[in-house]
Design a protein around this motif. Structure first.
Motif, PDB file in Angstrom:
ATOM      1  N   LEU A  97      66.409  62.486 -43.905  1.00 13.03           N
ATOM      2  CA  LEU A  97      67.403  62.988 -42.946  1.00 13.03           C
ATOM      3  C   LEU A  97      67.731  61.952 -41.864  1.00 13.03           C
ATOM      4  CD1 LEU A  97      66.280  66.682 -42.419  1.00 13.03           C
ATOM      5  CD2 LEU A  97      68.205  65.843 -43.751  1.00 13.03           C
ATOM      6  N   MET A  98      66.714  61.310 -41.332  1.00 16.73           N
ATOM      7  CA  MET A  98      66.947  60.323 -40.277  1.00 16.73           C
ATOM      8  C   MET A  98      67.644  59.074 -40.822  1.00 16.73           C
ATOM      9  SD  MET A  98      66.066  61.533 -37.387  1.00 16.73           S
ATOM     10  CE  MET A  98      66.714  63.082 -37.955  1.00 16.73           C
ATOM     11  N   ALA A  99      67.293  58.664 -42.023  1.00 18.98           N
ATOM     12  CA  ALA A  99      67.950  57.505 -42.631  1.00 18.98           C
ATOM     13  C   ALA A  99      69.426  57.803 -42.878  1.00 18.98           C
ATOM     14  CB  ALA A  99      67.256  57.123 -43.930  1.00 18.98           C
ATOM     15  N   LYS A 100      69.725  59.009 -43.339  1.00 17.54           N
ATOM     16  CA  LYS A 100      71.119  59.400 -43.572  1.00 17.54           C
ATOM     17  C   LYS A 100      71.889  59.430 -42.258  1.00 17.54           C
ATOM     18  CE  LYS A 100      73.697  60.450 -47.000  1.00 17.54           C
ATOM     19  NZ  LYS A 100      74.097  59.323 -47.829  1.00 17.54           N
ATOM     20  N   ARG A 101      71.246  59.940 -41.214  1.00 17.41           N
ATOM     21  CA  ARG A 101      71.897  60.001 -39.902  1.00 17.41           C
ATOM     22  C   ARG A 101      72.186  58.594 -39.370  1.00 17.41           C
ATOM     23  NH1 ARG A 101      69.380  62.510 -34.391  1.00 17.41           N
ATOM     24  NH2 ARG A 101      71.298  62.403 -33.195  1.00 17.41           N
ATOM     25  N   CYS A 102      71.210  57.696 -39.482  1.00 16.26           N
ATOM     26  CA  CYS A 102      71.419  56.321 -39.017  1.00 16.26           C
ATOM     27  C   CYS A 102      72.524  55.636 -39.809  1.00 16.26           C
ATOM     28  CB  CYS A 102      70.124  55.520 -39.131  1.00 16.26           C
ATOM     29  SG  CYS A 102      68.879  55.956 -37.929  1.00 16.26           S
ATOM     30  N   GLU A 103      72.531  55.853 -41.122  1.00 18.23           N
ATOM     31  CA  GLU A 103      73.559  55.255 -41.967  1.00 18.23           C
ATOM     32  C   GLU A 103      74.950  55.751 -41.580  1.00 18.23           C
ATOM     33  OE1 GLU A 103      74.027  54.639 -46.706  1.00 18.23           O
ATOM     34  OE2 GLU A 103      73.891  56.718 -46.025  1.00 18.23           O
ATOM     35  N   ARG A 104      75.066  57.048 -41.343  1.00 13.44           N
ATOM     36  CA  ARG A 104      76.355  57.628 -40.969  1.00 13.44           C
ATOM     37  C   ARG A 104      76.827  57.114 -39.610  1.00 13.44           C
ATOM     38  NH1 ARG A 104      75.476  63.328 -41.040  1.00 13.44           N
ATOM     39  NH2 ARG A 104      74.847  63.026 -38.906  1.00 13.44           N
ATOM     40  N   GLN A 105      75.916  57.038 -38.633  1.00 12.05           N
ATOM     41  CA  GLN A 105      76.299  56.539 -37.311  1.00 12.05           C
ATOM     42  C   GLN A 105      76.657  55.060 -37.353  1.00 12.05           C
ATOM     43  OE1 GLN A 105      72.957  57.597 -34.829  1.00 12.05           O
ATOM     44  NE2 GLN A 105      73.929  59.506 -34.190  1.00 12.05           N
ATOM     45  N   ALA A 106      75.918  54.274 -38.124  1.00 14.35           N
ATOM     46  CA  ALA A 106      76.222  52.844 -38.228  1.00 14.35           C
ATOM     47  C   ALA A 106      77.605  52.634 -38.841  1.00 14.35           C
ATOM     48  CB  ALA A 106      75.152  52.141 -39.055  1.00 14.35           C
ATOM     49  N   LYS A 107      77.910  53.411 -39.847  1.00 18.41           N
ATOM     50  CA  LYS A 107      79.226  53.300 -40.479  1.00 18.41           C
ATOM     51  C   LYS A 107      80.326  53.736 -39.510  1.00 18.41           C
ATOM     52  CE  LYS A 107      79.332  54.296 -44.765  1.00 18.41           C
ATOM     53  NZ  LYS A 107      79.316  54.993 -46.049  1.00 18.41           N
ATOM     54  N   ARG A 108      80.077  54.813 -38.789  1.00 19.62           N
ATOM     55  CA  ARG A 108      81.071  55.366 -37.854  1.00 19.62           C
ATOM     56  C   ARG A 108      81.395  54.393 -36.721  1.00 19.62           C
ATOM     57  NH1 ARG A 108      79.977  60.709 -34.249  1.00 19.62           N
ATOM     58  NH2 ARG A 108      81.899  60.667 -33.080  1.00 19.62           N
ATOM     59  N   PHE A 109      80.376  53.687 -36.211  1.00 21.32           N
ATOM     60  CA  PHE A 109      80.584  52.790 -35.078  1.00 21.32           C
ATOM     61  C   PHE A 109      80.687  51.324 -35.478  1.00 21.32           C
ATOM     62  CE2 PHE A 109      78.507  56.522 -33.105  1.00 21.32           C
ATOM     63  CZ  PHE A 109      79.532  56.865 -32.249  1.00 21.32           C
ATOM     64  N   GLY A 110      80.723  51.043 -36.779  1.00 20.66           N
ATOM     65  CA  GLY A 110      80.924  49.678 -37.253  1.00 20.66           C
ATOM     66  C   GLY A 110      79.757  48.741 -36.972  1.00 20.66           C
ATOM     67  N   ILE A 111      78.544  49.237 -37.074  1.00 20.18           N
ATOM     68  CA  ILE A 111      77.367  48.412 -36.834  1.00 20.18           C
ATOM     69  C   ILE A 111      76.976  47.730 -38.144  1.00 20.18           C
ATOM     70  CG2 ILE A 111      74.934  48.455 -36.175  1.00 20.18           C
ATOM     71  CD1 ILE A 111      75.647  50.788 -34.319  1.00 20.18           C
ATOM     72  N   PRO A 112      76.879  46.403 -38.134  1.00 20.05           N
ATOM     73  CA  PRO A 112      76.563  45.680 -39.376  1.00 20.05           C
ATOM     74  C   PRO A 112      75.067  45.732 -39.698  1.00 20.05           C
ATOM     75  CG  PRO A 112      76.759  44.138 -37.577  1.00 20.05           C
ATOM     76  CD  PRO A 112      77.099  45.499 -37.012  1.00 20.05           C
ATOM     77  N   LEU A 113      74.733  45.310 -40.902  1.00 25.15           N
ATOM     78  CA  LEU A 113      73.329  45.139 -41.254  1.00 25.15           C
ATOM     79  C   LEU A 113      72.748  43.976 -40.452  1.00 25.15           C
ATOM     80  CD1 LEU A 113      73.409  45.592 -45.130  1.00 25.15           C
ATOM     81  CD2 LEU A 113      72.529  47.199 -43.431  1.00 25.15           C
ATOM     82  N   TRP A 114      71.451  43.986 -40.270  1.00 26.26           N
ATOM     83  CA  TRP A 114      70.775  42.960 -39.466  1.00 26.26           C
ATOM     84  C   TRP A 114      71.048  41.561 -39.992  1.00 26.26           C
ATOM     85  CZ3 TRP A 114      68.844  43.180 -34.816  1.00 26.26           C
ATOM     86  CH2 TRP A 114      67.954  42.220 -34.365  1.00 26.26           C
TER      87      TRP A 114
END
Length: 121
Positions: A97-114
């Motif tokens: 659940l937390m991984a899905k939430r982080c993935e969705r927020q990163a996509k929504r705000f345009g945060i790239p992979l490290w």
């Protein structure tokens, strides 16, 4: 650029977005950073890495908390096994659940992979 400098830029990027600070700076990640472990913030890592790391970071302590009362009582192994299975299942589910939430927020705000994050120096 050192890890700490890159981390500071990454946290600033998350702060500028509408992500809550406890989401991109979870307490256990802060502890890892203070211990010198170079772990990227959760929004900068991929889904599977988050699933494994968040599930493990929260699952081990949660399983120990669930099993602690049994350690101080006369409990047979057959009674102890469901506690371990429950702790493992809850950590897998919570990590997902937390991984899905982080993935969705990163996509929504345009945060790239490290590995793709190159802040200005």
């Amino acid at each position: 650029m050192t890890f700490q400098e890159k981390l500071r830029h990454a946290l600033d990027l998350c702060q500028d977005s509408k992500i809550k600070s406890y989401d991109y700076q979870p307490p256990l990640y802060k502890l890892l950073w203070r211990l010198g472990i170079e772990k990227a913030p959760p929004h900068f890592t991929g889904f599977y890495e988050n699933w494994i790391s968040i599930g493990t970071i929260t699952g081990i302590p949660w399983t120990l908390i669930m099993a602690a009362p049994g350690l101080f009582q006369d409990v047979s192994r057959s009674d102890f096994f469901p506690l371990l299975v429950g702790g493992c299942c809850s950590s897998v589910f919570y990590g997902y659940l937390m991984a899905k939430r982080c993935e969705r927020q990163a996509k929504r705000f345009g945060i790239p992979l490290w590995k793709d994050f190159f802040p200005p120096e």
